[in-house]
Write an enzyme that holds these catalytic residues in place. Structure first.
Site, PDB file in Angstrom:
ATOM      1  N   GLU A   1       0.842  -1.209   0.000  1.00  0.00           N
ATOM      2  CA  GLU A   1       0.000   0.000   0.000  1.00  0.00           C
ATOM      3  C   GLU A   1       0.881   1.266   0.000  1.00  0.00           C
ATOM      4  O   GLU A   1       0.777   2.140   0.865  1.00  0.00           O
ATOM      5  CB  GLU A   1      -0.985   0.026   1.164  1.00  0.00           C
ATOM      6  CG  GLU A   1      -2.138   0.996   0.943  1.00  0.00           C
ATOM      7  CD  GLU A   1      -3.106   1.056   2.122  1.00  0.00           C
ATOM      8  OE1 GLU A   1      -2.925   1.870   3.036  1.00  0.00           O
ATOM      9  OE2 GLU A   1      -4.083   0.273   2.105  1.00  0.00           O
TER      10      GLU A   1
ATOM     11  N   GLU B   1       0.345   9.879   9.849  1.00  0.00           N
ATOM     12  CA  GLU B   1       0.417   8.880   8.776  1.00  0.00           C
ATOM     13  C   GLU B   1       1.086   9.396   7.504  1.00  0.00           C
ATOM     14  O   GLU B   1       1.796   8.651   6.831  1.00  0.00           O
ATOM     15  CB  GLU B   1      -0.986   8.356   8.450  1.00  0.00           C
ATOM     16  CG  GLU B   1      -1.592   7.494   9.548  1.00  0.00           C
ATOM     17  CD  GLU B   1      -2.236   8.274  10.681  1.00  0.00           C
ATOM     18  OE1 GLU B   1      -2.284   9.534  10.602  1.00  0.00           O
ATOM     19  OE2 GLU B   1      -2.700   7.655  11.656  1.00  0.00           O
TER      20      GLU B   1
ATOM     21  N   HIS C   1     -13.859   2.768  18.609  1.00  0.00           N
ATOM     22  CA  HIS C   1     -12.429   2.474  18.780  1.00  0.00           C
ATOM     23  C   HIS C   1     -12.139   2.332  20.276  1.00  0.00           C
ATOM     24  O   HIS C   1     -12.865   2.890  21.104  1.00  0.00           O
ATOM     25  CB  HIS C   1     -11.642   3.643  18.171  1.00  0.00           C
ATOM     26  CG  HIS C   1     -10.175   3.386  18.004  1.00  0.00           C
ATOM     27  ND1 HIS C   1      -9.299   3.390  19.055  1.00  0.00           N
ATOM     28  CD2 HIS C   1      -9.426   3.143  16.901  1.00  0.00           C
ATOM     29  CE1 HIS C   1      -8.070   3.155  18.611  1.00  0.00           C
ATOM     30  NE2 HIS C   1      -8.121   2.996  17.292  1.00  0.00           N
TER      31      HIS C   1
ATOM     32  N   HIS D   1     -11.658   7.776  14.577  1.00  0.00           N
ATOM     33  CA  HIS D   1     -10.539   7.523  15.490  1.00  0.00           C
ATOM     34  C   HIS D   1      -9.294   8.364  15.248  1.00  0.00           C
ATOM     35  O   HIS D   1      -8.363   8.343  16.038  1.00  0.00           O
ATOM     36  CB  HIS D   1     -10.129   6.055  15.409  1.00  0.00           C
ATOM     37  CG  HIS D   1      -9.450   5.707  14.115  1.00  0.00           C
ATOM     38  ND1 HIS D   1      -8.109   5.941  13.896  1.00  0.00           N
ATOM     39  CD2 HIS D   1      -9.914   5.160  12.977  1.00  0.00           C
ATOM     40  CE1 HIS D   1      -7.788   5.536  12.679  1.00  0.00           C
ATOM     41  NE2 HIS D   1      -8.866   5.070  12.098  1.00  0.00           N
TER      42      HIS D   1
HETATM   43  C1  UD1 Z   1      -3.366   3.663  14.956  1.00  0.00           C
HETATM   44  C2  UD1 Z   1      -2.532   4.265  13.827  1.00  0.00           C
HETATM   45  C3  UD1 Z   1      -3.448   4.821  12.744  1.00  0.00           C
HETATM   46  C4  UD1 Z   1      -4.491   3.808  12.303  1.00  0.00           C
HETATM   47  C5  UD1 Z   1      -5.226   3.270  13.517  1.00  0.00           C
HETATM   48  C6  UD1 Z   1      -6.166   2.172  13.090  1.00  0.00           C
HETATM   49  C7  UD1 Z   1      -0.404   5.319  14.407  1.00  0.00           C
HETATM   50  C8  UD1 Z   1       0.267   6.520  14.918  1.00  0.00           C
HETATM   51  N1  UD1 Z   1      -1.742   5.359  14.341  1.00  0.00           N
HETATM   52  O1  UD1 Z   1      -4.047   4.750  15.565  1.00  0.00           O
HETATM   53  O2  UD1 Z   1      -2.665   5.192  11.624  1.00  0.00           O
HETATM   54  O3  UD1 Z   1      -5.397   4.445  11.448  1.00  0.00           O
HETATM   55  O4  UD1 Z   1      -4.275   2.716  14.443  1.00  0.00           O
HETATM   56  O5  UD1 Z   1      -7.128   1.905  14.047  1.00  0.00           O
HETATM   57  O6  UD1 Z   1       0.241   4.355  14.087  1.00  0.00           O
HETATM   58  N2  UD1 Z   1      -6.330   0.824  22.230  1.00  0.00           N
HETATM   59  C9  UD1 Z   1      -6.706  -0.262  23.005  1.00  0.00           C
HETATM   60  N3  UD1 Z   1      -6.802  -1.486  22.388  1.00  0.00           N
HETATM   61  C10 UD1 Z   1      -6.562  -1.691  21.075  1.00  0.00           C
HETATM   62  C11 UD1 Z   1      -6.193  -0.566  20.308  1.00  0.00           C
HETATM   63  C12 UD1 Z   1      -6.083   0.668  20.893  1.00  0.00           C
HETATM   64  O7  UD1 Z   1      -6.948  -0.141  24.190  1.00  0.00           O
HETATM   65  O8  UD1 Z   1      -6.687  -2.814  20.599  1.00  0.00           O
HETATM   66  C13 UD1 Z   1      -6.242   2.165  22.875  1.00  0.00           C
HETATM   67  C14 UD1 Z   1      -4.997   2.302  23.780  1.00  0.00           C
HETATM   68  O9  UD1 Z   1      -5.330   3.095  24.887  1.00  0.00           O
HETATM   69  C15 UD1 Z   1      -4.019   3.038  22.860  1.00  0.00           C
HETATM   70  C16 UD1 Z   1      -4.964   3.959  22.096  1.00  0.00           C
HETATM   71  O10 UD1 Z   1      -6.135   3.172  21.851  1.00  0.00           O
HETATM   72  O11 UD1 Z   1      -3.035   3.736  23.588  1.00  0.00           O
HETATM   73  C17 UD1 Z   1      -4.427   4.493  20.780  1.00  0.00           C
HETATM   74  O12 UD1 Z   1      -3.852   3.472  19.974  1.00  0.00           O
HETATM   75  P1  UD1 Z   1      -2.714   3.844  18.878  1.00  0.00           P
HETATM   76  O13 UD1 Z   1      -2.312   2.621  18.121  1.00  0.00           O
HETATM   77  O14 UD1 Z   1      -1.624   4.644  19.504  1.00  0.00           O
HETATM   78  O15 UD1 Z   1      -3.448   4.858  17.933  1.00  0.00           O
HETATM   79  P2  UD1 Z   1      -4.712   4.691  16.990  1.00  0.00           P
HETATM   80  O16 UD1 Z   1      -5.483   5.945  17.123  1.00  0.00           O
HETATM   81  O17 UD1 Z   1      -5.366   3.390  17.212  1.00  0.00           O
HETATM   82  N1  UDP Z   2     -13.090  -2.477  10.984  1.00  0.00           N
HETATM   83  C1  UDP Z   2     -13.367  -3.588  11.782  1.00  0.00           C
HETATM   84  N2  UDP Z   2     -14.165  -3.416  12.891  1.00  0.00           N
HETATM   85  C2  UDP Z   2     -14.669  -2.230  13.261  1.00  0.00           C
HETATM   86  C3  UDP Z   2     -14.350  -1.087  12.461  1.00  0.00           C
HETATM   87  C4  UDP Z   2     -13.549  -1.252  11.343  1.00  0.00           C
HETATM   88  O1  UDP Z   2     -12.939  -4.695  11.471  1.00  0.00           O
HETATM   89  O2  UDP Z   2     -15.383  -2.160  14.265  1.00  0.00           O
HETATM   90  C5  UDP Z   2     -12.215  -2.663   9.798  1.00  0.00           C
HETATM   91  C6  UDP Z   2     -12.672  -2.019   8.516  1.00  0.00           C
HETATM   92  O3  UDP Z   2     -13.457  -2.908   7.754  1.00  0.00           O
HETATM   93  C7  UDP Z   2     -11.366  -1.705   7.821  1.00  0.00           C
HETATM   94  C8  UDP Z   2     -10.399  -1.459   8.946  1.00  0.00           C
HETATM   95  O4  UDP Z   2     -10.998  -2.018  10.108  1.00  0.00           O
HETATM   96  O5  UDP Z   2     -10.882  -2.826   7.095  1.00  0.00           O
HETATM   97  C9  UDP Z   2     -10.160   0.020   9.140  1.00  0.00           C
HETATM   98  O6  UDP Z   2      -9.473   0.209  10.325  1.00  0.00           O
HETATM   99  P1  UDP Z   2      -9.369   1.596  11.030  1.00  0.00           P
HETATM  100  O7  UDP Z   2     -10.511   2.454  10.634  1.00  0.00           O
HETATM  101  O8  UDP Z   2      -9.158   1.320  12.483  1.00  0.00           O
HETATM  102  O9  UDP Z   2      -7.989   2.178  10.488  1.00  0.00           O
HETATM  103  P2  UDP Z   2      -7.559   2.990   9.181  1.00  0.00           P
HETATM  104  O10 UDP Z   2      -8.001   2.231   7.993  1.00  0.00           O
HETATM  105  O11 UDP Z   2      -8.132   4.351   9.299  1.00  0.00           O
HETATM  106  O12 UDP Z   2      -6.071   3.046   9.298  1.00  0.00           O
END
Ligand code: UD1
Ligand code: UDP
Length: 368
Positions: free
Chosen positions: A118, A132, A238, A205
């Site tokens: 990607e 990102e 999220h 998110h």
């Molecule tokens: C991350 C990515 C973003 C992507 C997103 C997909 C970075 C900087 N950001 O952002 O590009 O679009 O993932 O969803 O790499 N948390 C949990 N459990 C989980 C996941 C998250 O508790 O399974 C909570 C935690 O408190 C964590 C917070 O969410 O600290 C943020 O997670 P983080 O991976 O830092 O950022 P995202 O906003 O999820």
């Molecule tokens: N998705 C999922 N469960 C959810 C919400 C999203 O499996 O409750 C999937 C969605 O189909 C897509 C991916 O997660 O494939 C998108 O992830 P997210 O929005 O967290 O991250 P981004 O694509 O913005 O990096």
């Protein structure tokens, strides 16, 4: 035998790398190693379970409310040891997360080749999406192979001076995944709750939306729900606690807004297929919706997915309360406008992106 290591850490990377893992696993000449950083925990594990992937390494770095510094530091420290043990011939990373950037950086320090799945998505604004856009540009500097999902992505890379021979247009692996998850007979208790109403699916998110933009988004949606009695909103939220706090504050316990735990990808894809309209700031959802013919209002100021805008499925509405309210209302009221946006038109390939990626890897590692 050559060693290929795939490193990923968040939900979307896992969804889009799962088809590549499966494809490489099917080859006897390649030893496939999966290393997850655990940047996400529950949301990553959901995907690993659905696709039945058992990682060889799990760096387990996630902390509640983690900062970019913590994520970067912890991955960089821990991935070094894994790379030293395995010394892969190639490391594959995906997209634009911190896991992606830091892994590529570690590979660069150790002079290990990187393939970027990607590759080439751009807004050309390093603060949107944040971080990102920086991450993917930086990985683009390091990568030896760029797997671009579309011609447009290839052009972006060419205009930065990348060599044409290093860029491969493969389609997006998300379509490979999507082909396996949608079932016509699918049902779920939440969908039954929404039956008879127009279902609005919401996700939000992005880091740059935390705070006022998220409040604006939620307020606009709440106002619309109050005005239109025939809609119900489902929001698989999220896990970020900051987002949960704002959602609780603005949605409360509204009887036509259901805030639910993150769905696994099989459920989510089928929820998309059943929805009337999607509101999101997600990247991946912008790629999936055109295949399903579901209109999307993109809750962001920029998008790196112009293909979905050209396909007519996406509309960029920003994060201003009034703008979101107006665009949302228009789609609820105006049938023609809705029909225009709901043509199934998939610009992201035929679901064979992972096969193409595997072919390029074999050709280059074994000099076929
Ligand atoms: C991350 C990515 C973003 C992507 C997103 C997909 C970075 C900087 N950001 O952002 O590009 O679009 O993932 O969803 O790499 N948390 C949990 N459990 C989980 C996941 C998250 O508790 O399974 C909570 C935690 O408190 C964590 C917070 O969410 O600290 C943020 O997670 P983080 O991976 O830092 O950022 P995202 O906003 O999820
Ligand atoms: N998705 C999922 N469960 C959810 C919400 C999203 O499996 O409750 C999937 C969605 O189909 C897509 C991916 O997660 O494939 C998108 O992830 P997210 O929005 O967290 O991250 P981004 O694509 O913005 O990096």
């Amino acid at each position: 035998m050559k060693k290929v290591m795939l490193v990923f850490g968040t939900r979307p990377e896992a969804i889009k790398m799962a088809p590549v893992v499966k494809e490489l696993n099917s080859r006897e000449n390649i030893q496939t190693i999966v290393c997850v950083t655990g940047q996400h925990r529950e949301m990553l594990d959901q995907v690993l379970n659905v696709f039945e992937i058992k990682p060889d390494y799990d760096l387990s770095i996630m902390k509640e409310k983690q900062t970019l510094f913590e994520v970067t530091e912890n991955i960089l420290k821990k991935i070094k040891e894994v790379l030293e043990i395995e010394r892969p011939n190639l490391v594959l990373v995906h997209g634009d997360t911190s896991t992606t950037f830091v892994t590529a950086l570690a590979c660069y320090y150790m002079q290990i080749d990187v393939g970027h799945v990607e590759a080439g998505l751009r807004t050309h604004n390093i603060y949107s999406p944040f971080p990102e856009e920086f991450n993917r540009q930086a990985v683009g500097v390091i990568a030896k192979y760029h797997f671009a999902p579309t011609e447009q992505a290839k052009q972006n890379l060419m205009s930065e001076g990348k060599r044409a021979e290093s860029i491969f247009v493969t389609g997006n692996t998300v379509i490979d995944a999507l082909k396996k998850t949608i079932h016509t007979a699918y049902t779920h208790s939440v969908l039954e709750w929404a039956e008879g109403s127009r279902l609005i699916l919401l996700t939000a998110h992005r880091r740059e939306n935390l705070g006022d933009p998220l409040k604006n988004i939620f307020k606009a949606i709440r106002h619309i729900v109050e005005e239109f009695e025939d809609i119900k909103v489902v929001y698989p939220i999220h896990m970020n606690p900051e987002i949960r706090k704002i959602a609780k504050e603005i949605f409360g316990n509204h009887k036509r807004i259901r805030v639910i735990e993150p769905l696994d990808v099989l459920d989510f894809h089928n929820f998309m297929a059943h929805s009337f309209l999607i509101l999101t700031d997600s990247g991946g959802i912008q790629e999936e919706a055109p295949s399903l013919g579901k209109p999307v209002l993109v809750l962001r100021n920029t998008t790196e997915r112009p293909e979905g805008i050209s396909a007519g499925t996406l509309k960029l509405v920003g994060v201003n309360e009034g703008d979101i309210f107006d665009a949302f209302k228009l789609l609820l009221n105006d049938k023609d406008e809705y029909e225009k946006m709901s043509q199934a038109n998939n610009p992201y390939g035929d679901g064979r992106a992972s096969v193409r990626i595997r072919e390029v890897i074999e050709k280059n590692l074994f000099h076929f």
